[in-house]
Design a protein around this motif. Structure first.
Motif, short mmCIF file in Angstrom:
data_model
loop_
_atom_site.label_atom_id
_atom_site.label_comp_id
_atom_site.label_asym_id
_atom_site.label_seq_id
_atom_site.Cartn_x
_atom_site.Cartn_y
_atom_site.Cartn_z
N ALA A 88 0.95 -1.46 -0.02
CA ALA A 88 -0.26 0.13 -0.04
C ALA A 88 0.75 0.73 0.01
O ALA A 88 2.19 1.15 0.56
N GLU A 101 3.88 0.46 2.69
CA GLU A 101 3.51 -0.87 3.25
C GLU A 101 3.82 -1.97 2.45
O GLU A 101 3.73 -2.26 0.95
N SER A 143 1.50 -7.71 7.00
CA SER A 143 1.72 -6.33 6.12
C SER A 143 3.03 -5.47 7.33
O SER A 143 2.18 -5.93 8.62
N GLU A 202 -4.56 0.14 -2.19
CA GLU A 202 -3.68 -1.21 -1.21
C GLU A 202 -3.62 -1.81 -2.34
O GLU A 202 -3.68 -1.35 -3.56
N ARG A 222 -8.74 2.00 -0.40
CA ARG A 222 -8.78 1.96 0.65
C ARG A 222 -9.71 1.96 1.59
O ARG A 222 -9.68 3.46 1.95
#
Length: 595
Positions: A88, A101, A143, A202, A222
């Protein structure tokens, strides 16, 4: 012609497709090569180390307009099977990258020590690029999030050193890439206009289908907050010293107060240790972890404290094997620390059941002893005899210590003789346990293999002569009846002969006689058995042969030849019919018309 036109259209279409793909292929070659890397590396203690690559300035004085948004760059090179991917992107209201991420798709920890996160932000004046060398591990199927230093929480992993975009400059493009050992394994590129509708984007899916390199296909806005974690850092080697272990306790019926396995440890450092971050391993170093040799731990041990652990973190019995050594690992088994105990063996023996393997603080050695789970210092006074620590007591007069069992035994008077006859282990062992040997009885001798008396063998003395019609068997030395001409045999009766295989008289058979009687009328001689049988031909009036019928020498070759000739003829006729099928058909039609 229509088919040729279709082929030509396809060739032109393929050529156009290849021509359009060439720019993308060139960009892929410039960004990096595919990489397949193993998922284990030596962990490093820190979260990240920033390496500032540089700032590239552009001269936009010739135009007062903002540069147009760049086209989306296709993913240059990545490994579909690599466990790590960009999960993400977080942006602010000014649409600067605030966090990145990473997602680990594998079911095991993914090391980050060889991973570099490259964040590049392009503005109307400058390209800002930073490279962050990651460290630690990404947990399985989880994650991890890395924050920009300007917005990072106190406990969050930071992209240390990534600069902020100065006021007055407008961002036009983002490029975030993951590199493993210098090769790109994943990349996310987007123009600023593509991020205008949301602040967090994401990955749409974790499969290879969502790694095309096209941001609009690979990412989605997201909704809500996702569950993330910090990179896992392995703990350092603990300052724990193992003092004692009980690998094979008595049953609770025999010793109800001491029927549990336990291990006694001491914190030799100056800081408290959280035991939940470690686990205890048993057995041989390098062996795989199983439920039989791995114990989870819980609790905290203070500096200088001696703690006796009797159960695992979940309340189960400690998984301690009856031979090997003990050592600590981190709670996930990614790092193993050096053993803190001398290897032991034989805990499963009856002599060691209920005994603990302990460190003697007076002698500085490990030995079997009486368990002392509540004793702080292992000052051992009870030292049972064992292969590891011989007893200090001397054996009584007339006895010696057995090196195999470490127990006293009677001195064997025949031991000197056994040393003289060394070379045969079995003879030496039996002789060493034997007393002074007595003389065997008349007609007996001593067996050199067992040392026992036995009857004199066939070669030991002169044997009696066998009876008439018998001879001595060389294998057993016993007399047995003659069989097959050991001595001249009597002449067989008339009509009998001596069988050379058995040495016995046997009645003469038809096969042994040259003079065969003629078969009866209507009978013939069977060539395979040489016996008379009824004639197979009713009209046969041939006289019976007065001699053995010889079998026909024809072995079927003539029949095979005829079959081959017939097969060739059939093939020839079939081939002729196929070649002249038109003529034959015309001839048949003419015959039908005439008929």
């Amino acid at each position: 012609m229509q088919t040729m036109r279709n082929y030509a259209r396809r060739i032109i279409a393929y050529g156009l497709a290849v021509t359009m793909m060439i720019p993308g292929i060139a960009g892929a070659s410039a960004l990096g090569a595919d990489s397949s890397t193993a998922y284990f590396a030596t962990p490093v203690a820190t979260i990240g180390d920033f390496l500032f690559e540089g700032v590239v300035a552009r001269d936009d004085t010739a135009s007062s307009k903002l540069p147009a948004a760049q086209p989306v760059v296709h993913l240059a090179a990545h490994t579909e099977h690599d466990a790590l991917m960009i999960g993400a992107l977080h942006t602010t209201d000014r649409r600067t990258v605030s966090a990145v991420e990473l997602h680990n798709t594998a079911r095991q920890f993914a090391p980050l020590s060889d991973i570099t996160l490259v964040v590049s932000v392009s503005t109307n004046h400058t390209d800002y690029t930073c490279r962050v060398n990651l460290q630690g591990y990404a947990p399985p199927q989880s994650s991890v999030r890395y924050y920009h230093p300007a917005v990072a929480p106190a406990d969050g992993a930071q992209l240390q050193g990534c600069p902020s975009v100065p006021d007055g400059e407008q961002i036009t493009r983002y490029d975030v890439a993951l590199e493993r050992s210098g090769a790109t394994i994943d990349k996310a590129s987007a123009a600023v206009d593509e991020l205008a509708s949301a602040l967090v984007w994401e990955r749409a899916r974790w499969t290879a289908a969502a790694r095309t390199g096209i941001f609009a296909k690979d990412f989605r806005a997201r909704a809500g907050e996702a569950e993330v974690t910090a990179p896992y850092e392995t703990p350092g080697e603990p300052s724990l010293q193992i003092l004692e272990v009980l690998p094979h306790p008595y049953t609770c019926d025999t010793a109800p107060d001491n029927c549990q396995k336990y291990v006694k440890i001491k914190n030799t450092g100056d800081q408290p240790i959280d035991l939940a971050t470690y686990r205890l391993r048993s057995g041989t170093s390098g062996s795989n972890s199983t439920v039989r040799n791995t114990s989870s731990l819980a609790g905290t041990i203070a500096p200088g404290q001696v703690l006796t652990i009797r159960t695992q973190a979940n309340g189960a019995e400690l998984a301690i094997l009856r031979s090997g050594t003990l050592w600590f690992e981190d709670q996930y088994g990614l790092v193993s620390f050096s053993p803190r105990i001398d290897a032991y063996s034989g805990a499963g023996q009856a002599a060691h059941q209920g005994k603990s393997w302990a460190y003697n603080s007076q002698t500085g050695t490990w030995q079997w002893t009486t368990p002392s789970p509540d004793q702080v210092d292992n000052i051992i006074t009870d030292t049972p005899a064992s292969p590891h620590q011989p007893s200090g007591k001397s054996c009584p007069a007339g006895q010696e210590r057995n090196p195999a069992t470490n127990r006293c035994r009677k001195i064997n008077s025949g031991e000197k003789q056994s040393k003289q006859t060394a070379g045969n282990t079995k003879v030496a062992r039996s002789t060493s346990h034997a007393q002074k040997l007595t003389i065997c009885k008349p007609g007996q001798e001593r067996n050199p293999a067992t040392g026992r008396c036995r009857a004199v063998s066939a070669t030991g003395q002169q044997l009696a002569v066998c009876k008439a019609g018998q001879y001595r068997n060389p294998a057993t030395g016993r007399c047995r009846a003659l069989a097959g001409g050991k001595t001249p045999a009597a002449v067989c009766q008339a009509g009998y002969y001596r069988n050379p295989a058995t040495g016995r008289c046997k009645k003469l058979g038809a096969a042994n006689s040259r003079q065969l009687t003629p078969c009866k009328p209507g009978w013939e001689r069977n060539p395979s058995t040489n016996r008379c049988r009824k004639s197979t031909s009713k009209n046969s009036k041939a006289p019976a042969a007065g001699y053995a019928v010889e079998p026909d020498s024809n072995n079927g070759q003539t029949e095979i030849v005829w079959w081959m000739i017939g097969g060739v003829a059939i093939v020839a006729v079939g081939y002729a019919g196929w070649e002249w099928r038109s003529e034959i058909g015309q001839w048949l039609r003419r015959m039908v018309r005439k008929g």
